[in-house]
Design an enzyme around this catalytic site. Sequence first.
Site, short mmCIF file in Angstrom:
data_model
loop_
_atom_site.label_atom_id
_atom_site.label_comp_id
_atom_site.label_asym_id
_atom_site.label_seq_id
_atom_site.Cartn_x
_atom_site.Cartn_y
_atom_site.Cartn_z
N HIS A 18 0.84 -1.20 0.00
CA HIS A 18 0.00 0.00 0.00
C HIS A 18 0.88 1.26 0.00
O HIS A 18 0.63 2.21 -0.74
CB HIS A 18 -0.88 0.06 1.26
CG HIS A 18 -1.91 -1.01 1.39
ND1 HIS A 18 -2.00 -1.83 2.48
CD2 HIS A 18 -2.93 -1.38 0.57
CE1 HIS A 18 -3.03 -2.65 2.34
NE2 HIS A 18 -3.61 -2.41 1.19
N LYS A 42 -18.12 -7.29 6.01
CA LYS A 42 -16.76 -7.83 6.11
C LYS A 42 -16.20 -7.50 7.49
O LYS A 42 -16.00 -6.34 7.83
CB LYS A 42 -15.91 -7.17 5.02
CG LYS A 42 -14.74 -7.99 4.55
CD LYS A 42 -14.21 -7.43 3.24
CE LYS A 42 -12.72 -7.54 3.12
NZ LYS A 42 -12.20 -6.84 1.93
N ARG A 91 -1.84 -6.27 -8.37
CA ARG A 91 -0.76 -7.22 -8.06
C ARG A 91 -0.72 -8.40 -9.00
O ARG A 91 0.34 -8.84 -9.41
CB ARG A 91 -0.94 -7.75 -6.61
CG ARG A 91 -0.72 -6.73 -5.55
CD ARG A 91 -1.34 -7.16 -4.25
NE ARG A 91 -2.79 -7.22 -4.36
CZ ARG A 91 -3.60 -7.39 -3.35
NH1 ARG A 91 -3.12 -7.59 -2.15
NH2 ARG A 91 -4.91 -7.40 -3.53
N SER A 129 -2.47 -8.02 2.83
CA SER A 129 -2.90 -7.91 4.24
C SER A 129 -3.35 -9.26 4.79
O SER A 129 -3.20 -9.51 5.99
CB SER A 129 -4.05 -6.89 4.35
OG SER A 129 -3.64 -5.63 3.92
P1 ADP Z 1 -9.62 -4.07 -0.64
O1 ADP Z 1 -10.31 -4.90 0.40
O2 ADP Z 1 -10.45 -2.93 -1.14
O3 ADP Z 1 -8.97 -4.84 -1.75
P2 ADP Z 1 -6.96 -3.68 0.40
O4 ADP Z 1 -6.56 -2.90 1.61
O5 ADP Z 1 -6.68 -5.13 0.40
O6 ADP Z 1 -8.47 -3.35 0.18
O7 ADP Z 1 -6.25 -3.06 -0.89
C1 ADP Z 1 -6.39 -1.69 -1.23
C2 ADP Z 1 -5.67 -1.44 -2.55
O8 ADP Z 1 -4.27 -1.65 -2.38
C3 ADP Z 1 -6.09 -2.39 -3.67
O9 ADP Z 1 -6.11 -1.68 -4.89
C4 ADP Z 1 -5.00 -3.43 -3.69
O10 ADP Z 1 -4.85 -3.99 -4.98
C5 ADP Z 1 -3.81 -2.56 -3.34
N1 ADP Z 1 -2.73 -3.37 -2.78
C6 ADP Z 1 -2.75 -4.15 -1.70
N2 ADP Z 1 -1.55 -4.76 -1.50
C7 ADP Z 1 -0.76 -4.35 -2.53
C8 ADP Z 1 0.58 -4.64 -2.94
N3 ADP Z 1 1.36 -5.49 -2.26
N4 ADP Z 1 1.03 -4.04 -4.03
C9 ADP Z 1 0.24 -3.19 -4.72
N5 ADP Z 1 -1.02 -2.89 -4.43
C10 ADP Z 1 -1.53 -3.46 -3.34
#
Ligand code: ADP
Length: 157
Positions: A18, A42, A91, A129
């Site tokens: 992130h 969720k 990703r 995450s």
């Molecule tokens: P959601 O539940 O909306 O997917 P996340 O917190 O998991 O929320 O992810 C928020 C954003 O960050 C998403 O666009 C996700 O693809 C991006 N993201 C999460 N981890 C990574 C990573 N390692 N590299 C790039 N983008 C990421």
Amino acid sequence: MKRIAIFPGSFDPITKGHENILQRALPLFDEIIIAIGKNSNKQSFFSLEQREKWIRQVFKNEANVRVETYTGLTIDFCKKMNAKFILRGLRTSADFEFEKAIAQNNNMMAPEIETVFILPIPELSAINSTIVRDIVRNGGDATPFVPNGIDLKDIKA
Ligand code: ADP
């Protein structure tokens, strides 16, 4: 007009992935609002307060980054914040298929809002995450996956 982007997500918890996406998007916009979605369907692992606190800590020196929480549709929150861009990370090909549907549907509902995707650097693309939560749940050390300075023992899960 200010170029404002919303970076929506669960951030449960924020990871180096992130952080990387946000840092690289900063030059593109005047302001980025990290928007933690409060999704009633969720159940999160970390409390909203905890997730928000960590994000504020990571970006405390970035004047152009704000942190907010929201419920409802992301496009409605964009309109409320006057944001014309949604920022997301891609990703994997699975991410692509999922994000494509959401971005295209959002575009049909709000054509004035553009979704912008950034690819993570390869060494961060495997971080997510879910894995961090699994490590924490099982008593492992997830420090390498989260931004510097985040103390995962400072947890109110
Ligand atoms: P959601 O539940 O909306 O997917 P996340 O917190 O998991 O929320 O992810 C928020 C954003 O960050 C998403 O666009 C996700 O693809 C991006 N993201 C999460 N981890 C990574 C990573 N390692 N590299 C790039 N983008 C990421």
